[in-house]
Design a protein around this motif. Sequence first.
Motif, PDB file in Angstrom:
ATOM      1  N   ALA A  83       1.609   7.538   7.529  1.00 56.81           N
ATOM      2  CA  ALA A  83       0.985   6.209   7.427  1.00 56.81           C
ATOM      3  C   ALA A  83       1.924   5.316   6.634  1.00 56.81           C
ATOM      4  O   ALA A  83       2.264   5.630   5.484  1.00 56.81           O
ATOM      5  CB  ALA A  83      -0.382   6.305   6.749  1.00 56.81           C
ATOM      6  N   TYR A  90       0.383   3.571  11.914  1.00 59.22           N
ATOM      7  CA  TYR A  90       0.308   5.029  11.980  1.00 59.22           C
ATOM      8  C   TYR A  90       1.225   5.520  13.096  1.00 59.22           C
ATOM      9  O   TYR A  90       0.815   5.602  14.260  1.00 59.22           O
ATOM     10  CB  TYR A  90      -1.138   5.463  12.220  1.00 59.22           C
ATOM     11  CG  TYR A  90      -2.080   4.969  11.146  1.00 59.22           C
ATOM     12  CD1 TYR A  90      -2.165   5.624   9.921  1.00 59.22           C
ATOM     13  CD2 TYR A  90      -2.856   3.829  11.344  1.00 59.22           C
ATOM     14  CE1 TYR A  90      -3.015   5.163   8.924  1.00 59.22           C
ATOM     15  CE2 TYR A  90      -3.703   3.355  10.354  1.00 59.22           C
ATOM     16  CZ  TYR A  90      -3.780   4.034   9.142  1.00 59.22           C
ATOM     17  OH  TYR A  90      -4.612   3.558   8.147  1.00 59.22           O
ATOM     18  N   ASN A 137       3.789   0.978   6.358  1.00 59.25           N
ATOM     19  CA  ASN A 137       3.519  -0.457   6.393  1.00 59.25           C
ATOM     20  C   ASN A 137       4.567  -1.146   7.255  1.00 59.25           C
ATOM     21  O   ASN A 137       5.768  -0.869   7.119  1.00 59.25           O
ATOM     22  CB  ASN A 137       3.553  -1.042   4.975  1.00 59.25           C
ATOM     23  CG  ASN A 137       2.583  -0.346   4.040  1.00 59.25           C
ATOM     24  OD1 ASN A 137       1.415  -0.191   4.348  1.00 59.25           O
ATOM     25  ND2 ASN A 137       3.077   0.106   2.890  1.00 59.25           N
ATOM     26  N   ARG A 168       0.837  -1.192   0.000  1.00 64.34           N
ATOM     27  CA  ARG A 168       0.000   0.000   0.000  1.00 64.34           C
ATOM     28  C   ARG A 168       0.879   1.252   0.000  1.00 64.34           C
ATOM     29  O   ARG A 168       1.930   1.295   0.650  1.00 64.34           O
ATOM     30  CB  ARG A 168      -0.900   0.000   1.232  1.00 64.34           C
ATOM     31  CG  ARG A 168      -2.003   1.065   1.204  1.00 64.34           C
ATOM     32  CD  ARG A 168      -2.981   0.866   2.351  1.00 64.34           C
ATOM     33  NE  ARG A 168      -4.045   1.867   2.339  1.00 64.34           N
ATOM     34  CZ  ARG A 168      -5.154   1.784   1.618  1.00 64.34           C
ATOM     35  NH1 ARG A 168      -5.344   0.717   0.839  1.00 64.34           N
ATOM     36  NH2 ARG A 168      -6.066   2.724   1.647  1.00 64.34           N
ATOM     37  N   GLU A 206      -7.348   7.790   3.651  1.00 62.78           N
ATOM     38  CA  GLU A 206      -7.214   6.367   3.331  1.00 62.78           C
ATOM     39  C   GLU A 206      -8.356   5.865   2.448  1.00 62.78           C
ATOM     40  O   GLU A 206      -8.147   5.036   1.573  1.00 62.78           O
ATOM     41  CB  GLU A 206      -7.158   5.539   4.618  1.00 62.78           C
ATOM     42  CG  GLU A 206      -5.883   5.689   5.430  1.00 62.78           C
ATOM     43  CD  GLU A 206      -4.728   4.838   4.913  1.00 62.78           C
ATOM     44  OE1 GLU A 206      -4.675   4.572   3.692  1.00 62.78           O
ATOM     45  OE2 GLU A 206      -3.882   4.464   5.739  1.00 62.78           O
ATOM     46  N   GLN A 256       2.371   4.833   0.841  1.00 62.46           N
ATOM     47  CA  GLN A 256       2.570   5.480   2.136  1.00 62.46           C
ATOM     48  C   GLN A 256       2.136   6.944   2.073  1.00 62.46           C
ATOM     49  O   GLN A 256       2.020   7.524   0.997  1.00 62.46           O
ATOM     50  CB  GLN A 256       4.037   5.363   2.554  1.00 62.46           C
ATOM     51  CG  GLN A 256       4.504   3.907   2.656  1.00 62.46           C
ATOM     52  CD  GLN A 256       5.926   3.808   3.176  1.00 62.46           C
ATOM     53  OE1 GLN A 256       6.153   3.490   4.330  1.00 62.46           O
ATOM     54  NE2 GLN A 256       6.880   4.080   2.325  1.00 62.46           N
ATOM     55  N   ARG A 270      -0.851  -2.059   7.964  1.00 62.02           N
ATOM     56  CA  ARG A 270      -0.789  -0.605   8.067  1.00 62.02           C
ATOM     57  C   ARG A 270      -0.424  -0.187   9.487  1.00 62.02           C
ATOM     58  O   ARG A 270      -0.855  -0.801  10.467  1.00 62.02           O
ATOM     59  CB  ARG A 270      -2.151  -0.020   7.709  1.00 62.02           C
ATOM     60  CG  ARG A 270      -2.125   1.432   7.232  1.00 62.02           C
ATOM     61  CD  ARG A 270      -1.270   1.629   6.031  1.00 62.02           C
ATOM     62  NE  ARG A 270      -1.615   2.828   5.251  1.00 62.02           N
ATOM     63  CZ  ARG A 270      -0.908   3.229   4.227  1.00 62.02           C
ATOM     64  NH1 ARG A 270       0.181   2.550   3.867  1.00 62.02           N
ATOM     65  NH2 ARG A 270      -1.278   4.291   3.534  1.00 62.02           N
TER      66      ARG A 270
END
Length: 647
Positions: free
Chosen positions: A78, A164, A80, A66, A208, A68, A162
């Motif tokens: 955000a 944060y 991974n 995903r 997101e 960033q 994910r």
Amino acid sequence: MRRSARDTEDSAKRINRRALLLGGGFGAMFAVLGARMRYLQVDQADQFRLLAEENRINIRLIPPNRGQIFDRNGKLIAGNEQNYRVVITREDAGDVDEVLHRLAGVIPLTPEVIEATLAETKRRSPFIPIIVADRMAWDDLSKVAINAPSLPGVTPEVGLSRSYPLDTDFAHVVGYVGPVSEADLAKLQNPDPLLQIPEFQIGKIGVETWMEDTLRGKAGSKRIEVNAFGRMMRELDRVEGEAGQDIRLTIDADVQNFAQARLGGESAAAVAIDVTNGDILAICSSPSFDPNLFVRGISYKDYSILTENDHRPLANKAVQGAYPPGSTFKMVTALAALEAGVISAETSVYCPGHYEMGGRRFHCWKRGGHGNVNLQKSLSESCDVYYYDVAQRVGIDKIAEMGKRLGLGQRHDLPMSAITEGVMPNKAWKQERYQQEWRIGDTINASIGQGYVLASPLQLAVMTARVASGRAISPRLVHSIGDRPVPAPEAPLLGIDGSKLRAVRDGMNAVMNSQHGTGRSARIADEQLAFAGKSGTSQVRNISAAERARGVISNDDLPWERRDHALFVGYGPYADPKVAVAVVVEHGGGGSSVAGPIVRDILLRCLTGGMPPLSAYPSAQRGRMETLLNGLQLRHTEPEVTAKSRA
């Protein structure tokens, strides 16, 4: 008895005919078999080869990395993180129940997990891997790998999940991801096959979800060989997917962290916008929450704590909250009247403390009145009666038109969830909404930002930026996607006469820097950084005539939920505007005393690029501000504020 020659000849002929018939039959049979063998071995060879391959080779999707999310300076918001997990595939496992119970002897699996996994395998297609255990320790993953021969269909995996790292600072902006639900799939006509993978995560709120297609990327694939028991023997080949694109926001993570900390435990929101291009530098809602809880599967207890909190931590007050703007709306009424030509900057209105209209008395906040008031004094001392009178001259339709020119009553296009349009009412709006005629009292209430008028902190920040710049500044949240910059929206001139804008700006400057300005206590003492602003206090309850006669009850003596909202807007420096800030503190009380100092501190953080210097504060406040600033729970280490280092 001897046979005659004729009998012998006839017998021979019969034998030859039988031999021919039998030989012909065998020949035809072999010809048919030969043709069938050719059909199977030559004509249908590719088809049967494919069927044989499918018996021992499986094709699996590889989820892409995903994209960033970063702040304007490249700080990770955000990302991974590595995640160890175990999956099971029904078509390879055979007896799933038996395999799961074997797996439970290798790693800890509760009966509830086994039951849920069985239910999921029955619900999903047999070739789709189902996650049995997630976020495992390396030792447990190793045990599964060692026992793989006795666990057909079970595969240990290393994936990405994910995370944060700045958690509460960006929860309302970036949002969070979660597993794809049936409701998510129902919204899509042709869902990406990736979304069928159990526990595959997509955006749920905020950036997101609004930029899901950009962040998700495209799936890869791999071919794996399995034996007769369904155990993976080897990976034959792999086609890597396409990772999602990275996104860089306009927000400065350090300013965001400061603003979030400065709001403290209040139920509040703050927005800071670059006046020159519309970049959002900070957009906060307080209290916040940790989005990592949702990614990992939030517990019922943790979720209940969030939903039962009367300060509503899950709501993004900065864009979802719609509040009566109170006296921060007076610039709209003033500009509408100036543009319509019904007043000039020097037009005077007498304020005795109330305004009589249609047999009803509308009160000013100052019980004894302000005396003769012009535009600058009306703003600096926030006289209500001045605006009651002016609003009758200009009318609600022109006030509403000016409000929309300044960014109120419209939904600003940002990749965030549930952005409110607010309410900028006029006569047609009330007729359509309530099937009622507009009344004089409605105009009087609207003139000071009460009644039907509603605005979000984002809209108030945009309004302030437009007043400061004279341009139709639009907010921007996404700075770039991948290596491609996202251009700032065009900001054409508002078309408001410059002298009229200056008159309103001078009034906002007087609010902060004149002797009797309502915002004087929140001023910046450094003349190079001095800012212009406007306070607002919006009522959430009706004050009866009896209460007014005996004295209005102080906010401090009321239950929290019945206290006034505190609002403040400002831009600075006054001489060369760079940043506009709006703050709303729910049930905070006075705008000048509660919201004003927060606006000042956020402006100083933006303008100085570091912790606000004590020299920027009035000398009498420096000791208190040193204690307050050093007590902020900041994520990013900054030097302590001291009189010696900051003087």
